[in-house]
Each structure stands twice: as structure tokens, then as C-alpha cells.
Design a protein around this motif. Structure first.
Motif, short mmCIF file in Angstrom:
data_model
loop_
_atom_site.label_atom_id
_atom_site.label_comp_id
_atom_site.label_asym_id
_atom_site.label_seq_id
_atom_site.Cartn_x
_atom_site.Cartn_y
_atom_site.Cartn_z
N ARG A 179 -10.60 3.09 20.12
CA ARG A 179 -11.36 3.80 19.06
C ARG A 179 -12.76 4.16 19.55
O ARG A 179 -13.21 5.29 19.37
CB ARG A 179 -11.44 2.93 17.81
N TRP A 180 -13.45 3.23 20.19
CA TRP A 180 -14.80 3.50 20.70
C TRP A 180 -14.76 4.49 21.87
O TRP A 180 -15.63 5.35 22.00
CB TRP A 180 -15.50 2.21 21.12
N ARG A 181 -13.75 4.37 22.72
CA ARG A 181 -13.64 5.29 23.85
C ARG A 181 -13.48 6.72 23.34
O ARG A 181 -14.14 7.64 23.83
CB ARG A 181 -12.45 4.93 24.75
N LYS A 182 -12.64 6.91 22.34
CA LYS A 182 -12.44 8.25 21.78
C LYS A 182 -13.72 8.78 21.14
O LYS A 182 -14.05 9.96 21.29
CB LYS A 182 -11.29 8.25 20.77
N LEU A 183 -14.44 7.92 20.43
CA LEU A 183 -15.69 8.34 19.80
C LEU A 183 -16.72 8.76 20.85
O LEU A 183 -17.33 9.83 20.75
CB LEU A 183 -16.26 7.22 18.93
N VAL A 184 -16.88 7.94 21.89
CA VAL A 184 -17.84 8.26 22.94
C VAL A 184 -17.39 9.52 23.69
O VAL A 184 -18.21 10.37 24.06
CB VAL A 184 -18.04 7.07 23.90
N LEU A 185 -16.08 9.67 23.89
CA LEU A 185 -15.57 10.86 24.55
C LEU A 185 -15.87 12.12 23.73
O LEU A 185 -16.28 13.14 24.29
CB LEU A 185 -14.06 10.73 24.79
N VAL A 186 -15.68 12.05 22.42
CA VAL A 186 -16.01 13.19 21.56
C VAL A 186 -17.50 13.53 21.66
O VAL A 186 -17.87 14.70 21.82
CB VAL A 186 -15.59 12.93 20.10
N VAL A 187 -18.35 12.51 21.59
CA VAL A 187 -19.80 12.74 21.71
C VAL A 187 -20.11 13.39 23.06
O VAL A 187 -20.91 14.32 23.14
CB VAL A 187 -20.58 11.41 21.53
N HIS A 188 -19.47 12.89 24.12
CA HIS A 188 -19.72 13.42 25.46
C HIS A 188 -19.27 14.88 25.57
O HIS A 188 -20.01 15.73 26.08
CB HIS A 188 -19.02 12.56 26.50
N VAL A 189 -18.08 15.18 25.09
CA VAL A 189 -17.55 16.54 25.19
C VAL A 189 -18.40 17.50 24.34
O VAL A 189 -18.77 18.59 24.79
CB VAL A 189 -16.06 16.59 24.79
N VAL A 190 -18.73 17.10 23.13
CA VAL A 190 -19.51 17.96 22.24
C VAL A 190 -20.90 18.21 22.82
O VAL A 190 -21.39 19.35 22.84
CB VAL A 190 -19.58 17.38 20.81
N SER A 242 -23.88 9.37 27.19
CA SER A 242 -22.47 9.18 26.80
C SER A 242 -21.56 9.16 28.02
O SER A 242 -20.58 8.42 28.06
CB SER A 242 -22.03 10.26 25.80
N GLY A 243 -21.91 9.94 29.05
CA GLY A 243 -21.13 9.90 30.29
C GLY A 243 -21.24 8.56 30.98
O GLY A 243 -20.24 8.04 31.50
N VAL A 244 -22.43 7.99 31.00
CA VAL A 244 -22.62 6.67 31.62
C VAL A 244 -21.85 5.61 30.82
O VAL A 244 -21.16 4.76 31.40
CB VAL A 244 -24.12 6.32 31.72
N VAL A 245 -21.94 5.66 29.49
CA VAL A 245 -21.21 4.70 28.66
C VAL A 245 -19.71 4.82 28.89
O VAL A 245 -19.01 3.81 29.05
CB VAL A 245 -21.55 4.89 27.16
N LEU A 246 -19.21 6.06 28.94
CA LEU A 246 -17.77 6.27 29.20
C LEU A 246 -17.36 5.69 30.54
O LEU A 246 -16.34 5.01 30.65
CB LEU A 246 -17.45 7.76 29.19
N SER A 247 -18.15 5.98 31.56
CA SER A 247 -17.75 5.51 32.89
C SER A 247 -17.79 3.99 32.98
O SER A 247 -16.91 3.38 33.57
CB SER A 247 -18.63 6.15 33.97
#
Length: 173
Positions: A11-22, A75-80
Motif C-alpha cells: 500500500r505504501w509502495r503504491k502511494l509513494v510510486l503515485v507521488v513519484h510518477v505524478v 519520493s524516488g529516494v524513498v521508493l529505492s
């Protein structure tokens, strides 16, 4: 004994991914809007239109570029860090990190001061008179460089080339 790396929940990965993509798409969108405004500034013969284009570049850049670029970076750093990819474990992630740091640095220390300087020139130029610095085609260079960087980062995200870094191979071993 090494602790297993912490990962984001789905759930958090998807949220951070959406923030990153947007935020990344927003950064590209701002760049494309500034491309249109730069084109207008350079090629129009109407001084009022040129002044308006320059002032809009400053408004858009001044208010949106910093938060959008920092959101994409963070958001990219958090995702990685929160996924199996790691920050410097894979070459494509490391290259994206370097490109994002360069793009953010260029935005903060080159593009924004240049936009502010150009806007000041437009504000101090009499009505009906074109701003000479707003007619320079070198205003397209930041747009070309940043768009190329964003396209490269997108390709890296989709194709994930290069395999693991030396650090990534050591950690896996």
C-alpha cells in the motif's frame, strides 16, 4: 549479523510510486509549458506578448519547480530505499539518482536565477519594447537538457538496464 532491509508495504509502495510518477510528470509538464513560453518569447514580434510569456515562466518556475523537483527526488529516494532496488544496488537506479540530483541542482542554481533575471528585465523594459535577453535562442538549452534527462530516466525506469553495481553484487553475495 546483517538485518534484512526494510521494505515498504504494498500500500505504501503504491502511494509513494503515485507521488513519484505524478511529480515527475509535473516536472516534465512544467518544462513543456516553459518550452512554449520560451518559444513565444524568442519568436514573437509583440512586446506585450513577450513580456507576458517571460513573466509567466517566472511565475510557473518560481512557484512550482522547486516543490515538484524536490518531491520527485525525495519520493524516488524513498521508493529505492523501500524496495528491492535499493539506492545504489542497481545501475539504473544509481544513474536516475545522479540525473535527478543534477536536474534538481540545475533547477535551483541555474534555471530559477536565470528566470528571475529575465523577469526583472521584462519588468524594467518599457511597454512596447522587446526584451533583448528574451530573444536569445539559448533559452532553449535548459529545456533540451532537462527533457533529455527526463526521457532518459523514463527509459531507465521501464527497461532497467545495466544489472547490479559492484556494491549490489557484494551485498547479494
Amino acid at each position: 549479523m546483517r538485518r534484512p532491509p526494510r521494505t515498504l508495504t504494498p500500500r505504501w509502495r503504491k502511494l509513494v510510486l503515485v507521488v513519484h510518477v505524478v511529480s515527475s510528470l509535473g516536472w516534465l509538464g512544467i518544462t513543456l509549458v516553459n518550452a512554449v513560453l520560451t518559444f513565444t518569447s524568442v519568436f514573437t514580434e509583440d512586446a506585450r506578448r513577450q513580456h507576458a510569456a517571460i513573466l509567466m515562466m517566472d511565475q510557473i518556475g518560481g512557484y512550482l519547480l522547486v516543490p515538484v523537483s524536490l518531491t520527485a527526488l525525495i519520493s524516488g529516494v524513498v521508493l529505492s530505499l523501500g524496495t528491492k532496488w535499493g539506492l545504489i544496488r542497481y545501475k539504473w537506479v544509481a544513474i536516475k539518482l545522479v540525473l535527478t540530483l543534477i536536474a534538481t541542482g540545475l533547477t535551483l542554481f541555474s534555471l530559477l536565477p536565470g528566470l528571475r533575471e529575465l523577469a526583472a528585465a521584462a519588468e524594467s523594459t518599457m511597454d512596447g519594447v522587446l526584451v533583448p535577453s528574451g530573444r536569445r535562442v539559448d533559452g532553449f538549452y535548459p529545456i533540451i537538457v532537462s527533457s533529455t534527462m527526463y526521457l532518459t530516466m523514463t527509459v531507465l525506469s521501464v527497461y532497467k538496464p545495466g544489472g547490479k553495481t559492484a556494491y549490489g553484487r557484494r551485498v547479494t553475495a
